[in-house]
Design a protein around this motif. Sequence first.
Motif, PDB file in Angstrom:
ATOM      1  N   PRO A  86      16.098   4.562  36.321  1.00 32.47           N
ATOM      2  CA  PRO A  86      14.977   4.916  35.432  1.00 32.47           C
ATOM      3  C   PRO A  86      15.204   6.215  34.664  1.00 32.47           C
ATOM      4  O   PRO A  86      14.765   6.348  33.517  1.00 32.47           O
ATOM      5  N   ASN A  87      15.878   7.175  35.280  1.00 32.12           N
ATOM      6  CA  ASN A  87      16.151   8.438  34.592  1.00 32.12           C
ATOM      7  C   ASN A  87      17.297   8.310  33.594  1.00 32.12           C
ATOM      8  O   ASN A  87      17.237   8.872  32.491  1.00 32.12           O
ATOM      9  N   THR A  88      18.341   7.585  33.958  1.00 29.35           N
ATOM     10  CA  THR A  88      19.455   7.420  33.017  1.00 29.35           C
ATOM     11  C   THR A  88      19.015   6.583  31.823  1.00 29.35           C
ATOM     12  O   THR A  88      19.429   6.851  30.682  1.00 29.35           O
ATOM     13  N   ALA A  89      18.157   5.592  32.044  1.00 30.49           N
ATOM     14  CA  ALA A  89      17.653   4.774  30.943  1.00 30.49           C
ATOM     15  C   ALA A  89      16.765   5.587  30.007  1.00 30.49           C
ATOM     16  O   ALA A  89      16.779   5.393  28.788  1.00 30.49           O
ATOM     17  N   LEU A  90      16.013   6.531  30.567  1.00 30.12           N
ATOM     18  CA  LEU A  90      15.169   7.392  29.739  1.00 30.12           C
ATOM     19  C   LEU A  90      16.030   8.348  28.925  1.00 30.12           C
ATOM     20  O   LEU A  90      15.790   8.567  27.734  1.00 30.12           O
ATOM     21  N   GLU A  91      17.043   8.896  29.544  1.00 26.49           N
ATOM     22  CA  GLU A  91      17.931   9.820  28.848  1.00 26.49           C
ATOM     23  C   GLU A  91      18.651   9.141  27.688  1.00 26.49           C
ATOM     24  O   GLU A  91      18.807   9.732  26.606  1.00 26.49           O
ATOM     25  N   ASP A  92      19.088   7.881  27.877  1.00 22.18           N
ATOM     26  CA  ASP A  92      19.829   7.199  26.795  1.00 22.18           C
ATOM     27  C   ASP A  92      18.913   6.443  25.831  1.00 22.18           C
ATOM     28  O   ASP A  92      19.373   5.669  24.998  1.00 22.18           O
ATOM     29  N   LYS A  93      17.594   6.652  25.968  1.00 15.38           N
ATOM     30  CA  LYS A  93      16.585   6.119  25.051  1.00 15.38           C
ATOM     31  C   LYS A  93      16.402   4.607  25.136  1.00 15.38           C
ATOM     32  O   LYS A  93      15.874   3.990  24.215  1.00 15.38           O
ATOM     33  N   LEU A 117      14.871  15.797  30.549  1.00 19.48           N
ATOM     34  CA  LEU A 117      13.642  15.100  30.892  1.00 19.48           C
ATOM     35  C   LEU A 117      12.594  16.102  31.364  1.00 19.48           C
ATOM     36  O   LEU A 117      12.923  17.171  31.873  1.00 19.48           O
ATOM     37  N   LEU A 118      11.334  15.719  31.196  1.00 19.40           N
ATOM     38  CA  LEU A 118      10.234  16.637  31.493  1.00 19.40           C
ATOM     39  C   LEU A 118       9.131  15.924  32.261  1.00 19.40           C
ATOM     40  O   LEU A 118       8.663  14.857  31.842  1.00 19.40           O
ATOM     41  N   ALA A 119       8.697  16.507  33.379  1.00 17.59           N
ATOM     42  CA  ALA A 119       7.563  15.987  34.142  1.00 17.59           C
ATOM     43  C   ALA A 119       6.269  16.470  33.504  1.00 17.59           C
ATOM     44  O   ALA A 119       6.108  17.658  33.231  1.00 17.59           O
ATOM     45  N   LEU A 120       5.346  15.539  33.266  1.00 15.27           N
ATOM     46  CA  LEU A 120       4.094  15.898  32.616  1.00 15.27           C
ATOM     47  C   LEU A 120       2.893  15.761  33.547  1.00 15.27           C
ATOM     48  O   LEU A 120       2.442  16.734  34.126  1.00 15.27           O
ATOM     49  N   ALA A 121       2.380  14.551  33.696  1.00  7.51           N
ATOM     50  CA  ALA A 121       1.104  14.379  34.380  1.00  7.51           C
ATOM     51  C   ALA A 121       1.268  13.808  35.783  1.00  7.51           C
ATOM     52  O   ALA A 121       1.939  12.791  35.964  1.00  7.51           O
ATOM     53  N   PRO A 122       0.647  14.434  36.786  1.00 13.14           N
ATOM     54  CA  PRO A 122       0.637  13.836  38.129  1.00 13.14           C
ATOM     55  C   PRO A 122      -0.305  12.630  38.153  1.00 13.14           C
ATOM     56  O   PRO A 122      -1.400  12.681  37.599  1.00 13.14           O
ATOM     57  N   ILE A 123       0.127  11.567  38.801  1.00 11.06           N
ATOM     58  CA  ILE A 123      -0.675  10.339  38.834  1.00 11.06           C
ATOM     59  C   ILE A 123      -1.177  10.048  40.253  1.00 11.06           C
ATOM     60  O   ILE A 123      -2.368   9.873  40.474  1.00 11.06           O
ATOM     61  N   HIS A 124      -0.262   9.972  41.221  1.00  7.35           N
ATOM     62  CA  HIS A 124      -0.686   9.658  42.582  1.00  7.35           C
ATOM     63  C   HIS A 124       0.284  10.266  43.586  1.00  7.35           C
ATOM     64  O   HIS A 124       1.375  10.709  43.241  1.00  7.35           O
ATOM     65  N   ILE A 125      -0.132  10.264  44.851  1.00  7.30           N
ATOM     66  CA  ILE A 125       0.676  10.791  45.948  1.00  7.30           C
ATOM     67  C   ILE A 125       0.889   9.688  46.974  1.00  7.30           C
ATOM     68  O   ILE A 125      -0.059   9.007  47.379  1.00  7.30           O
ATOM     69  N   VAL A 243       4.873  11.533  39.049  1.00 10.20           N
ATOM     70  CA  VAL A 243       4.529  12.039  37.724  1.00 10.20           C
ATOM     71  C   VAL A 243       5.040  11.135  36.608  1.00 10.20           C
ATOM     72  O   VAL A 243       6.015  10.388  36.779  1.00 10.20           O
ATOM     73  N   LEU A 244       4.387  11.216  35.468  1.00  9.32           N
ATOM     74  CA  LEU A 244       4.877  10.594  34.246  1.00  9.32           C
ATOM     75  C   LEU A 244       5.951  11.504  33.663  1.00  9.32           C
ATOM     76  O   LEU A 244       5.747  12.702  33.533  1.00  9.32           O
ATOM     77  N   VAL A 245       7.104  10.924  33.320  1.00 10.95           N
ATOM     78  CA  VAL A 245       8.232  11.702  32.808  1.00 10.95           C
ATOM     79  C   VAL A 245       8.645  11.178  31.442  1.00 10.95           C
ATOM     80  O   VAL A 245       8.721   9.961  31.224  1.00 10.95           O
ATOM     81  N   VAL A 246       8.905  12.089  30.520  1.00 13.42           N
ATOM     82  CA  VAL A 246       9.358  11.735  29.174  1.00 13.42           C
ATOM     83  C   VAL A 246      10.569  12.601  28.824  1.00 13.42           C
ATOM     84  O   VAL A 246      10.910  13.543  29.544  1.00 13.42           O
ATOM     85  N   ARG A 247      11.222  12.263  27.711  1.00 13.41           N
ATOM     86  CA  ARG A 247      12.260  13.156  27.211  1.00 13.41           C
ATOM     87  C   ARG A 247      11.599  14.427  26.677  1.00 13.41           C
ATOM     88  O   ARG A 247      10.527  14.372  26.071  1.00 13.41           O
ATOM     89  N   THR A 248      12.230  15.544  26.899  1.00 12.59           N
ATOM     90  CA  THR A 248      11.667  16.829  26.479  1.00 12.59           C
ATOM     91  C   THR A 248      11.338  16.837  24.991  1.00 12.59           C
ATOM     92  O   THR A 248      10.295  17.374  24.577  1.00 12.59           O
ATOM     93  N   ALA A 249      12.169  16.206  24.198  1.00 10.33           N
ATOM     94  CA  ALA A 249      11.964  16.190  22.746  1.00 10.33           C
ATOM     95  C   ALA A 249      10.719  15.414  22.338  1.00 10.33           C
ATOM     96  O   ALA A 249      10.207  15.585  21.226  1.00 10.33           O
ATOM     97  N   ASP A 250      10.210  14.557  23.236  1.00 11.70           N
ATOM     98  CA  ASP A 250       9.062  13.703  22.905  1.00 11.70           C
ATOM     99  C   ASP A 250       7.737  14.242  23.423  1.00 11.70           C
ATOM    100  O   ASP A 250       6.691  13.607  23.235  1.00 11.70           O
TER     101      ASP A 250
END
Length: 284
Positions: A86-93, A117-125, A243-250
């Motif tokens: 999931p992280n490598t797929a996010l990094e390569d768009k 990559l950047l962690a934004l919003a916490p969703i659940h534990i 957490v929800l994670v996005v590319r830093t640029a986004d």
Amino acid sequence: MKRRQFLALASSAAAAAILTACGKKEAASSAAATATAGSSAAAGNITIKVGATPVPHADLLKVAAKNLEKEGVTLQIIEFNDYVQPNTALEDKSIDANFFQHKPYLDDFLQQHKTHLLALAPIHIEPIGLYAGKSKDLKNIKNGATIAIPNDATNEGRALLILQNAGYIKLRPGSGLQATPLDITSNPKKLKFVEIEAPQLPRALPDVAAAAVNGTYARPAGLSIAKQGVLVESAKGSAYANVLVVRTADKNKPWVKTSIKAYHQPNVKAFIEKRFGDSTFPAW
């Protein structure tokens, strides 16, 4: 990194013996669910692809998709069965965001892989639990018993911290979430530890005294914290919110803010509480 690789080699023989029937990880499956925008949505609709592990992450996204639909955003869920793709797929768009990990895991991943990559919003534990295998009662666990733990950074440390807090081992001061079995300084029962990939841990239970399993893989395997959890991590004040994670640029794109709002809605919270009970908790 060299230290962890050494430990992985040291435990590979034991892991192989326990999981001889296990095949290779399944490749990421695609598009478990797609929510389409309603007819009242604006002509400028967008589609975002979010990578997630199946349970509970993909399930929560399906609920959030209904909220996004009202905002003209179509959510396509791409399911993955491991913690790396999931992280490598996010990094390569290949995808636009992912939802499967807590921030300590992401921080370690960023350090090891130099991704953006950047962690934004916490969703659940999801508290991690030590589940009974051959040993139904850890109070009477035999000397030299084998315990299976995750082989990924931070979750391995979480498992060892549970055992330390219960008095079974002591760890080197300061090792924290980065702890591995090499950091054990006291082990009165001479417990043995085998490091196994997280998705395979439930399958190891018949062959070990106990296994530390994350909720992501415990529920699909039919494991219940209430019924089979021998030791359970406290959720109160937990640093392990997924957490929800996005590319830093986004991070400032409009759909990101819209997505966060969609996840932090009463219907998502109600779904978590009703569907998962005391094994998963809202983090907002």
